[in-house]
Design a protein around this motif. Structure first.
Motif, PDB file in Angstrom:
ATOM      1  N   CYS A  90       0.877  -1.186   0.000  1.00 27.36           N
ATOM      2  CA  CYS A  90       0.000   0.000   0.000  1.00 27.36           C
ATOM      3  C   CYS A  90       0.912   1.234   0.000  1.00 27.36           C
ATOM      4  O   CYS A  90       1.616   1.478   0.982  1.00 27.36           O
ATOM      5  CB  CYS A  90      -0.898   0.001   1.230  1.00 27.36           C
ATOM      6  SG  CYS A  90      -1.740   1.583   1.494  1.00 27.36           S
ATOM      7  N   ASN A 118      -3.706   1.276   7.770  1.00 28.46           N
ATOM      8  CA  ASN A 118      -2.885   1.281   6.544  1.00 28.46           C
ATOM      9  C   ASN A 118      -1.485   1.789   6.895  1.00 28.46           C
ATOM     10  O   ASN A 118      -1.112   2.927   6.599  1.00 28.46           O
ATOM     11  CB  ASN A 118      -3.488   2.220   5.482  1.00 28.46           C
ATOM     12  CG  ASN A 118      -4.855   1.780   4.998  1.00 28.46           C
ATOM     13  OD1 ASN A 118      -5.653   1.271   5.780  1.00 28.46           O
ATOM     14  ND2 ASN A 118      -5.135   1.975   3.727  1.00 28.46           N
ATOM     15  N   CYS A 176      -3.519   8.504  -0.143  1.00 28.91           N
ATOM     16  CA  CYS A 176      -3.736   7.365  -1.034  1.00 28.91           C
ATOM     17  C   CYS A 176      -3.735   7.873  -2.479  1.00 28.91           C
ATOM     18  O   CYS A 176      -4.618   8.651  -2.857  1.00 28.91           O
ATOM     19  CB  CYS A 176      -5.088   6.721  -0.721  1.00 28.91           C
ATOM     20  SG  CYS A 176      -5.621   5.617  -2.039  1.00 28.91           S
ATOM     21  N   GLU A 204     -10.684   8.594   2.597  1.00 29.30           N
ATOM     22  CA  GLU A 204      -9.325   8.822   2.075  1.00 29.30           C
ATOM     23  C   GLU A 204      -9.358   9.831   0.926  1.00 29.30           C
ATOM     24  O   GLU A 204      -8.319  10.194   0.370  1.00 29.30           O
ATOM     25  CB  GLU A 204      -8.708   7.510   1.574  1.00 29.30           C
ATOM     26  CG  GLU A 204      -8.298   6.577   2.685  1.00 29.30           C
ATOM     27  CD  GLU A 204      -7.844   5.216   2.170  1.00 29.30           C
ATOM     28  OE1 GLU A 204      -7.596   5.067   0.956  1.00 29.30           O
ATOM     29  OE2 GLU A 204      -7.751   4.286   2.984  1.00 29.30           O
ATOM     30  N   CYS A 264      -6.710   0.831  -7.716  1.00 31.75           N
ATOM     31  CA  CYS A 264      -5.533   0.558  -6.884  1.00 31.75           C
ATOM     32  C   CYS A 264      -4.819  -0.654  -7.494  1.00 31.75           C
ATOM     33  O   CYS A 264      -5.275  -1.783  -7.307  1.00 31.75           O
ATOM     34  CB  CYS A 264      -5.935   0.268  -5.436  1.00 31.75           C
ATOM     35  SG  CYS A 264      -4.524  -0.209  -4.419  1.00 31.75           S
TER      36      CYS A 264
HETATM   37 FE1  SF4 Z   1      -3.506   1.775  -0.122  1.00 33.25          FE
HETATM   38 FE2  SF4 Z   1      -5.065   3.453  -1.473  1.00 33.25          FE
HETATM   39 FE3  SF4 Z   1      -4.694   0.999  -2.392  1.00 33.25          FE
HETATM   40 FE4  SF4 Z   1      -6.185   1.438  -0.183  1.00 33.25          FE
HETATM   41  S1  SF4 Z   1      -6.626   2.075  -2.279  1.00 33.25           S
HETATM   42  S2  SF4 Z   1      -4.615  -0.140  -0.458  1.00 33.25           S
HETATM   43  S3  SF4 Z   1      -5.032   3.159   0.722  1.00 33.25           S
HETATM   44  S4  SF4 Z   1      -3.125   2.598  -2.159  1.00 33.25           S
END
Ligand code: SF4
Ligand code: 13P
Length: 309
Positions: A90, A118, A176, A204, A264
């Motif tokens: 992450c 996180n 994020c 977020e 993501c």
């Molecule tokens: Fe990390 Fe954002 Fe992916 Fe959630 S969406 S795992 S906060 S990078």
């Protein structure tokens, strides 16, 4: 020689290995549809950590990002915790490193360190209490009123919690990258296209995106909201994997993503092939050195116990 398996063949083999090895597959709400469909349980970070703490399985295959698998191991060190794709990290969690937090704490002596789940195990080990997006505001509101609070690492979740609770908070400047791609202009366009729709966002998201929403919710909170609302159309500001999950649970409603760019990539690394490989080879084993594990377990357990009382 290994025979080629199609999707049905892979699912059948995963099921055989799951029962042979007494394994449970825990999957985050953002995972690909094929991975959600083979899970024993699909949920948000909080629900997944509760499942990991309570499971009677010997093996946990974690289809999420690394900090989630680490949390499972921290809470259940007697289990084998497997992350099918080791690269699944992450980026927000990587924005807070333990030596930097140690220095930061020295600059703000006496401050309570509230750490978003996180985060790495090393950062949790330096923290007073953990939170997830499902309980951050509730937990911060329950802390002593006169103390300063350091909130690590998500500045957007932190500023949302600060606004809701009115508490004095020092925000780490992490974020994020996926949620940062969702822009207020995109959301305004969607609201104009679907004027009767309700708007739900993940905390977020940027503050100007959150300000346009009816509710800021964890992914688990979004599922509950969708089940209970009378609205037929719901605009959703979060990672796009959520649309599959919401549509599967509430097929009578229309879910409108704000941005197709909100992907993501780390969450999309697990596939049927990697889950099967993980169970066949018992990889990739996630473990944490015992001293860090014990220290990291304290703020997580404090969060889980606080919720029970
Ligand atoms: Fe990390 Fe954002 Fe992916 Fe959630 S969406 S795992 S906060 S990078
Ligand atoms: P949830 O706990 O709301 O599922 O959020 C996890 C996450 O990584 C969101 O980006």
């Amino acid at each position: 020689m290994r025979t080629f398996l199609d999707s049905d063949g892979m699912v059948a083999r995963i099921n055989e290995l799951r029962s042979e090895k007494n394994a449970v597959i825990l999957t985050h709400n953002y995972q690909l549809a094929e991975v959600q469909d083979i899970a024993d349980f699909v949920g948000d970070s909080l629900e997944l950590s509760i499942k990991a703490a309570r499971t009677t399985a010997d093996v946990i295959v974690f289809c999420g990002v690394r900090f989630m698998a680490e949390t499972a191991y921290i809470l259940s060190p007697d289990k084998t915790v497997l992350l099918p794709s080791l690269e699944s990290g992450c980026p927000m969690a990587d924005m807070a490193e333990a030596p930097d937090l140690e220095r930061f704490k020295k600059k703000h002596p006496g401050a309570i360190v509230v750490t978003y789940i996180n985060s790495s195990a090393e950062v949790k080990a330096l923290s007073d209490i953990c939170v997830t997006s499902a309980n951050a505001a509730e937990i911060v509101a329950s802390l002593p009123k006169d103390g300063k609070i350091i909130f690590v690492p998500d500045m957007n979740l932190g500023s949302y919690v600060q606004k809701v609770t009115g508490r004095d908070m020092i925000l780490w400047q992490g974020f994020c990258p996926t949620h940062m791609r969702i822009r207020a202009e995109d959301l305004k366009r969607r609201i104009a296209e679907f004027p009767d729709a309700k708007v739900i966002v993940h905390p977020e998201s940027r503050p100007d995106v959150i300000n346009l929403a009816d509710e800021a919710l964890s992914t688990g909170g979004m599922l509950k909201f969708a089940r209970l609302t009378d609205a037929r159309q719901i605009i959703v500001a979060t990672e796009v994997g959520m649309i599959y999950r919401l549509s599967k649970e509430s097929p009578d409603k229309q879910f409108i993503p704000v941005s197709e760019q909100a992907v993501c990539p780390n969450m999309k690394m697990h596939r049927l092939e990697t889950v099967l490989h993980s169970l066949e080879t018992m990889t990739h084993n996630i473990e944490i050195p015992e001293e860090i594990r014990v220290a990291a377990a304290k703020p997580i357990t404090k969060m889980l116990q606080g919720l029970q009382s």
